[in-house]
Scaffold this motif. Sequence first.
Motif, PDB file in Angstrom:
ATOM      1  N   HIS A   1      44.616  37.533  39.976  1.00 40.56           N
ATOM      2  CA  HIS A   1      45.781  38.420  40.033  1.00 40.56           C
ATOM      3  C   HIS A   1      46.792  37.926  41.056  1.00 40.56           C
ATOM      4  O   HIS A   1      46.521  37.009  41.831  1.00 40.56           O
ATOM      5  CB  HIS A   1      45.361  39.853  40.375  1.00 40.56           C
TER       6      HIS A   1
ATOM      7  N   ARG B   1      45.093  43.327  55.291  1.00 38.77           N
ATOM      8  CA  ARG B   1      46.215  42.698  54.592  1.00 38.77           C
ATOM      9  C   ARG B   1      47.513  43.402  54.935  1.00 38.77           C
ATOM     10  O   ARG B   1      47.557  44.631  54.974  1.00 38.77           O
ATOM     11  CB  ARG B   1      45.985  42.774  53.085  1.00 38.77           C
TER      12      ARG B   1
ATOM     13  N   HIS C   1      45.320  34.659  42.776  1.00 36.38           N
ATOM     14  CA  HIS C   1      44.125  34.528  43.611  1.00 36.38           C
ATOM     15  C   HIS C   1      43.061  35.494  43.130  1.00 36.38           C
ATOM     16  O   HIS C   1      43.331  36.415  42.347  1.00 36.38           O
ATOM     17  CB  HIS C   1      44.462  34.779  45.079  1.00 36.38           C
TER      18      HIS C   1
ATOM     19  N   ASP D   1      49.309  39.950  43.920  1.00 37.83           N
ATOM     20  CA  ASP D   1      49.370  41.285  44.506  1.00 37.83           C
ATOM     21  C   ASP D   1      50.664  42.008  44.128  1.00 37.83           C
ATOM     22  O   ASP D   1      51.740  41.409  44.138  1.00 37.83           O
ATOM     23  CB  ASP D   1      49.280  41.209  46.034  1.00 37.83           C
TER      24      ASP D   1
ATOM     25  N   ASN E   1      39.039  43.101  42.513  1.00 38.53           N
ATOM     26  CA  ASN E   1      39.741  42.078  43.276  1.00 38.53           C
ATOM     27  C   ASN E   1      39.250  40.679  42.912  1.00 38.53           C
ATOM     28  O   ASN E   1      39.880  39.684  43.252  1.00 38.53           O
ATOM     29  CB  ASN E   1      39.501  42.353  44.767  1.00 38.53           C
TER      30      ASN E   1
HETATM   31 FE   LIG Z   1      44.841  40.417  46.011  1.00 36.72          FE
END
Ligand SMILES: [Fe+2]
Length: 295
Positions: free
Chosen positions: A108, A272, A257, A110, A104
């Motif tokens: 990237h 999330r 992010h 999402d 993470n």
């Molecule tokens: Fe992410």
Amino acid sequence: MDIIRVGPGFAAELRGVTLADVANDDAAYAAVRAAFEEHSVLVFRSQEVTDEGQLAFSRRFGPPEVTKVGSLGTGSHFVILTTIGPDGKVVPADHRYAMRNKANQLWHTDSSFKKTPALTSILSARIIPANGGETEFVSTRLAFEKLTPTRQKQLANSFAWHDYAHSRGKIAADLASAEERAALPPVCWRMVWKNPVNGRGALYLASHAYAVEGMERAAGEKLIDELMAAATAPGTSYVHAWKGGDVVMWDNRATMHRGRPWPAHEARLMVRTTISATAADGLEAMRPPSQQAAE
Ligand SMILES: [Fe+2]
């Protein structure tokens, strides 16, 4: 509602509006939606967050994703990002949860590796470390707008392949399981996502991108690396330092992010929700022409 700019040319904190306002009031949603289209990253402070409240807010923006196999929260609308193991203790640094946090920490966007990519992710802080653990954002819209018109045109007509196993493979060869690989075959997207509300294009890139359609593998990788480097150049990011009660949402079409590290012995728990992109968000134009014809 007050909009306070917090980043270099993008990202804003919204004051005078709560998640519940957006969930329950059409005018509040319209105002926040307009800010989302404009600023790409929105920060809400001092929220009283519950899973249900976060989901009700999120649903305003479109259909919520169902969490994929292999992630905590699978089958629900929540992704649980945690370093706390089932026994209530913080997991060791070589634990799968900790390795996932490392993945993470690559730049990237999402869900670019999914059959339906994401419009927005909404992340709430539940347990945060005393130091570190920030989330850092860049605007791939501003990065796109810095390119020459020739380059912009070329990229708007190029397509890149995205694969979850590729980004996980950068951390450990087996971090993507056989089950995840089977569920998430590589997908191909246009390299520029045009926002249908304001007409502005953004580079659509991620650690998941590994090849450019029609280019030699090495040349495609080089192009992706150069664009990623330009988009994440020093001075271009907004770093969000989390406080309790913070909720941040971002536009996966126009940003990248990454998570920032924190001391491994400290607990961190974030939740999330992720909203899938739809035709109204400019999704159809992202598909390669062959797939547009086929569907
Ligand atoms: Fe992410």
